[in-house]
Design a protein around this motif. Structure first.
Motif, PDB file in Angstrom:
ATOM      1  N   MET A   1      -7.441-132.061 -42.389  1.00  0.00           N
ATOM      2  CA  MET A   1      -6.688-130.962 -42.988  1.00  0.00           C
ATOM      3  C   MET A   1      -6.343-131.217 -44.443  1.00  0.00           C
ATOM      4  SD  MET A   1      -2.920-129.437 -42.030  1.00  0.00           S
ATOM      5  CE  MET A   1      -3.356-128.688 -40.464  1.00  0.00           C
ATOM      6  N   ILE A   2      -6.474-130.155 -45.244  1.00  0.00           N
ATOM      7  CA  ILE A   2      -6.019-130.136 -46.628  1.00  0.00           C
ATOM      8  C   ILE A   2      -4.964-129.046 -46.736  1.00  0.00           C
ATOM      9  CG2 ILE A   2      -6.661-129.689 -49.033  1.00  0.00           C
ATOM     10  CD1 ILE A   2      -9.551-130.520 -48.181  1.00  0.00           C
ATOM     11  N   ARG A   3      -3.848-129.372 -47.382  1.00  0.00           N
ATOM     12  CA  ARG A   3      -2.785-128.378 -47.540  1.00  0.00           C
ATOM     13  C   ARG A   3      -2.608-128.034 -49.012  1.00  0.00           C
ATOM     14  NH1 ARG A   3       1.536-130.884 -45.208  1.00  0.00           N
ATOM     15  NH2 ARG A   3       2.948-130.975 -46.977  1.00  0.00           N
ATOM     16  N   VAL A   4      -2.615-126.741 -49.300  1.00  0.00           N
ATOM     17  CA  VAL A   4      -2.337-126.247 -50.648  1.00  0.00           C
ATOM     18  C   VAL A   4      -0.899-125.729 -50.635  1.00  0.00           C
ATOM     19  CG1 VAL A   4      -3.075-124.736 -52.511  1.00  0.00           C
ATOM     20  CG2 VAL A   4      -4.760-125.561 -50.850  1.00  0.00           C
ATOM     21  N   ASN A   5      -0.011-126.463 -51.269  1.00  0.00           N
ATOM     22  CA  ASN A   5       1.419-126.126 -51.235  1.00  0.00           C
ATOM     23  C   ASN A   5       1.777-125.158 -52.370  1.00  0.00           C
ATOM     24  OD1 ASN A   5       2.048-127.771 -48.998  1.00  0.00           O
ATOM     25  ND2 ASN A   5       2.231-129.572 -50.290  1.00  0.00           N
ATOM     26  N   HIS A   6       1.330-123.930 -52.244  1.00  0.00           N
ATOM     27  CA  HIS A   6       1.574-122.938 -53.298  1.00  0.00           C
ATOM     28  C   HIS A   6       2.938-122.275 -53.088  1.00  0.00           C
ATOM     29  CE1 HIS A   6       0.368-120.296 -50.035  1.00  0.00           C
ATOM     30  NE2 HIS A   6      -0.843-120.836 -50.024  1.00  0.00           N
ATOM     31  N   TYR A   7       3.998-123.030 -53.373  1.00  0.00           N
ATOM     32  CA  TYR A   7       5.325-122.439 -53.189  1.00  0.00           C
ATOM     33  C   TYR A   7       6.205-122.652 -54.411  1.00  0.00           C
ATOM     34  CZ  TYR A   7       6.138-127.203 -51.210  1.00  0.00           C
ATOM     35  OH  TYR A   7       6.190-128.551 -50.963  1.00  0.00           O
ATOM     36  N   GLY A   8       7.255-121.815 -54.464  1.00  0.00           N
ATOM     37  CA  GLY A   8       8.162-121.881 -55.599  1.00  0.00           C
ATOM     38  C   GLY A   8       7.428-121.556 -56.884  1.00  0.00           C
ATOM     39  N   PRO A   9       7.611-122.351 -57.937  1.00  0.00           N
ATOM     40  CA  PRO A   9       6.949-122.088 -59.221  1.00  0.00           C
ATOM     41  C   PRO A   9       5.429-122.185 -59.136  1.00  0.00           C
ATOM     42  CG  PRO A   9       8.735-123.691 -59.464  1.00  0.00           C
ATOM     43  CD  PRO A   9       8.533-123.497 -58.006  1.00  0.00           C
ATOM     44  N   GLN A  10       4.907-122.816 -58.082  1.00  0.00           N
ATOM     45  CA  GLN A  10       3.462-123.003 -57.955  1.00  0.00           C
ATOM     46  C   GLN A  10       2.766-121.858 -57.219  1.00  0.00           C
ATOM     47  OE1 GLN A  10       3.766-126.928 -56.168  1.00  0.00           O
ATOM     48  NE2 GLN A  10       3.053-127.862 -58.055  1.00  0.00           N
ATOM     49  N   ALA A  11       3.509-120.845 -56.832  1.00  0.00           N
ATOM     50  CA  ALA A  11       2.904-119.678 -56.193  1.00  0.00           C
ATOM     51  C   ALA A  11       2.380-118.741 -57.271  1.00  0.00           C
ATOM     52  CB  ALA A  11       3.923-118.962 -55.304  1.00  0.00           C
ATOM     53  N   THR A  12       1.306-119.187 -57.948  1.00  0.00           N
ATOM     54  CA  THR A  12       0.716-118.409 -59.031  1.00  0.00           C
ATOM     55  C   THR A  12      -0.802-118.374 -58.868  1.00  0.00           C
ATOM     56  OG1 THR A  12       0.375-120.263 -60.558  1.00  0.00           O
ATOM     57  CG2 THR A  12       2.547-119.194 -60.600  1.00  0.00           C
ATOM     58  N   ARG A  13      -1.388-117.373 -59.449  1.00  0.00           N
ATOM     59  CA  ARG A  13      -2.856-117.244 -59.409  1.00  0.00           C
ATOM     60  C   ARG A  13      -3.522-118.432 -60.090  1.00  0.00           C
ATOM     61  NH1 ARG A  13      -5.969-112.011 -62.019  1.00  0.00           N
ATOM     62  NH2 ARG A  13      -7.995-112.996 -62.410  1.00  0.00           N
ATOM     63  N   GLY A  14      -2.965-118.885 -61.205  1.00  0.00           N
ATOM     64  CA  GLY A  14      -3.553-120.005 -61.916  1.00  0.00           C
ATOM     65  C   GLY A  14      -3.568-121.281 -61.093  1.00  0.00           C
ATOM     66  N   VAL A  15      -2.480-121.568 -60.395  1.00  0.00           N
ATOM     67  CA  VAL A  15      -2.418-122.761 -59.554  1.00  0.00           C
ATOM     68  C   VAL A  15      -3.432-122.671 -58.421  1.00  0.00           C
ATOM     69  CG1 VAL A  15      -0.991-123.984 -57.865  1.00  0.00           C
ATOM     70  CG2 VAL A  15      -0.048-123.400 -60.109  1.00  0.00           C
ATOM     71  N   VAL A  16      -3.548-121.484 -57.817  1.00  0.00           N
ATOM     72  CA  VAL A  16      -4.515-121.301 -56.736  1.00  0.00           C
ATOM     73  C   VAL A  16      -5.930-121.534 -57.248  1.00  0.00           C
ATOM     74  CG1 VAL A  16      -5.533-119.615 -55.152  1.00  0.00           C
ATOM     75  CG2 VAL A  16      -3.041-119.776 -55.388  1.00  0.00           C
ATOM     76  N   GLN A  17      -6.269-120.927 -58.388  1.00  0.00           N
ATOM     77  CA  GLN A  17      -7.617-121.085 -58.928  1.00  0.00           C
ATOM     78  C   GLN A  17      -7.916-122.543 -59.297  1.00  0.00           C
ATOM     79  OE1 GLN A  17      -7.631-118.191 -62.139  1.00  0.00           O
ATOM     80  NE2 GLN A  17      -8.734-116.715 -60.887  1.00  0.00           N
TER      81      GLN A  17
END
Length: 366
Positions: free
Chosen positions: A319-335
């Protein structure tokens, strides 16, 4: 030498109470809210030990590692525990809860995790709450990972003990947490001779000495920096708007899922159905024959600040987890996260479509 973090005036009881009021508004609850001076494990354990005892019959729903922990605490309190475990790549359903309650009508306590950040799933609490309320059991909810990423409504859902933490979707400190407590949960604790008293785990101490005392005198010196950080965190949420913040998390989750599918290389969502996937973090299954820890390490070597971690325990290799929460819930962080994972996959010999992933993220985000 002075320092702005070390030479602050003491936090007053009035100031502490004002922060509690703002947290209660965030939870949309009229129940008593207590801010505990520790990470969320403190109220999570304190709430169980305050309400469970020999004679308690509990339904403990397991959709991830925290559900397993709650069952251990309940058994340690002397409760009879019926575990309802579902595969970690899915969510529990209200029908499964209803069936378990029908099979064991003596159940008087139900414990559930709203969103399991460790496994990336989220459970339909509103529907489950209706079932639990009709049965009459006390309802205990871990909303640490879900608060500010998706609706958390303890009053509307009939939740008696709702624990939240600020360190995930709220984008705040880990050193303080909160719990909303219903009137009947207080009654259960008061009647429980095993409930912690004169203890750091005791919610009753906060009830009797803080709430019943009109919130005039704190039990002990508060964690001042963490409380001020929590206040700043709530201010930031109020400024952005809770609905906008939840929409940002939903967008990040949808974009991560879509981008991972378009990226290819054998990477795929760990949670099978999008409706069961938590907005706070997206879990991905590494391609067969690869080690998730190695992929994450290679991705972080490119950009060490990306919110990527391998799964814990038995899930570490897959498993790999992408913790896109708080300030990191952005399109740039996801990309950036998917691009780094794509690079790691390509280096390992897998065929990936970085441009396809980028387009999928953009389409899902919009």
């Amino acid at each position: 030498m002075t320092h702005p973090f070390l030479d602050l005036a003491p936090l007053s009881a009035e100031h502490f109470a004002s922060i509690e009021e703002r947290v209660a508004r965030l939870m949309d609850t009229s129940q008593d809210v207590v801010i505990m001076q520790g990470e969320a494990l403190l109220p999570l354990e304190g709430a169980i030990r305050g309400t469970a005892a020999p004679g308690t019959v509990a339904l403990n729903v397991i959709t991830g590692p925290y559900g397993q922990t709650f069952g251990d605490w309940l058994r340690d309190c002397g409760a009879t525990v019926h575990d309802l475990a579902v595969p970690f790549h899915t969510a529990v359903t209200a029908e499964q809860v209803r069936a378990a309650l029908a099979e064991h009508p003596e159940i008087d306590f139900v414990s559930l995790v709203h969103a399991e950040a460790a496994t990336g799933n989220t459970n339909p609490v509103a529907e489950i709450g209706e079932v639990v309320r009709a049965h009459g059991a006390l309802f205990y909810l871990d909303a640490v990972a879900s608060i500010a990423a998706e609706p958390v409504l303890p009053d509307a859902w009939g939740v008696d003990l709702c624990v939240i933490g600020a360190q995930k979707a709220m984008g705040g400190p880990a050193g303080v947490s909160a719990v909303s407590v219903s009137a009947r949960a207080w009654e259960r604790m008061t009647a429980n001779e095993q409930a912690p008293r004169h203890s750091y785990l005791s919610l009753l101490d906060w009830k009797q000495r803080w709430i019943d005392g009109g919130r005039k005198a704190l039990l002990h010196a508060p964690a001042q920096l963490e409380m001020l950080a929590l206040e700043a965190c709530v201010e930031r949420i109020e400024s952005e708007g809770l609905d906008a913040l939840m929409a940002r998390h939903a967008g990040a989750a949808a974009a991560t899922r879509a981008g991972a599918l378009a990226l290819g290389g054998g990477l795929e969502p760990y949670v099978h159905e999008a409706r069961d996937a938590a907005p706070v973090a997206t879990t991905l299954r590494a391609p067969a024959g690869t080690d998730a820890r190695e992929l994450v390490a290679k991705a972080l070597a490119v950009d060490p600040v990306l919110p990527l971690v391998a799964g814990g325990g038995a899930l570490a290799q897959e498993m790999i987890r992408v913790n896109h929460y708080g300030p990191q819930a952005t399109r740039g962080v996801v990309q950036s996260s998917l691009a780094a994972l794509g690079g790691a996959l390509a280096e390992a010999g897998h065929t990936v479509d970085l441009e396809g992933a980028r387009k999928a993220v953009a389409a899902a985000w919009s």
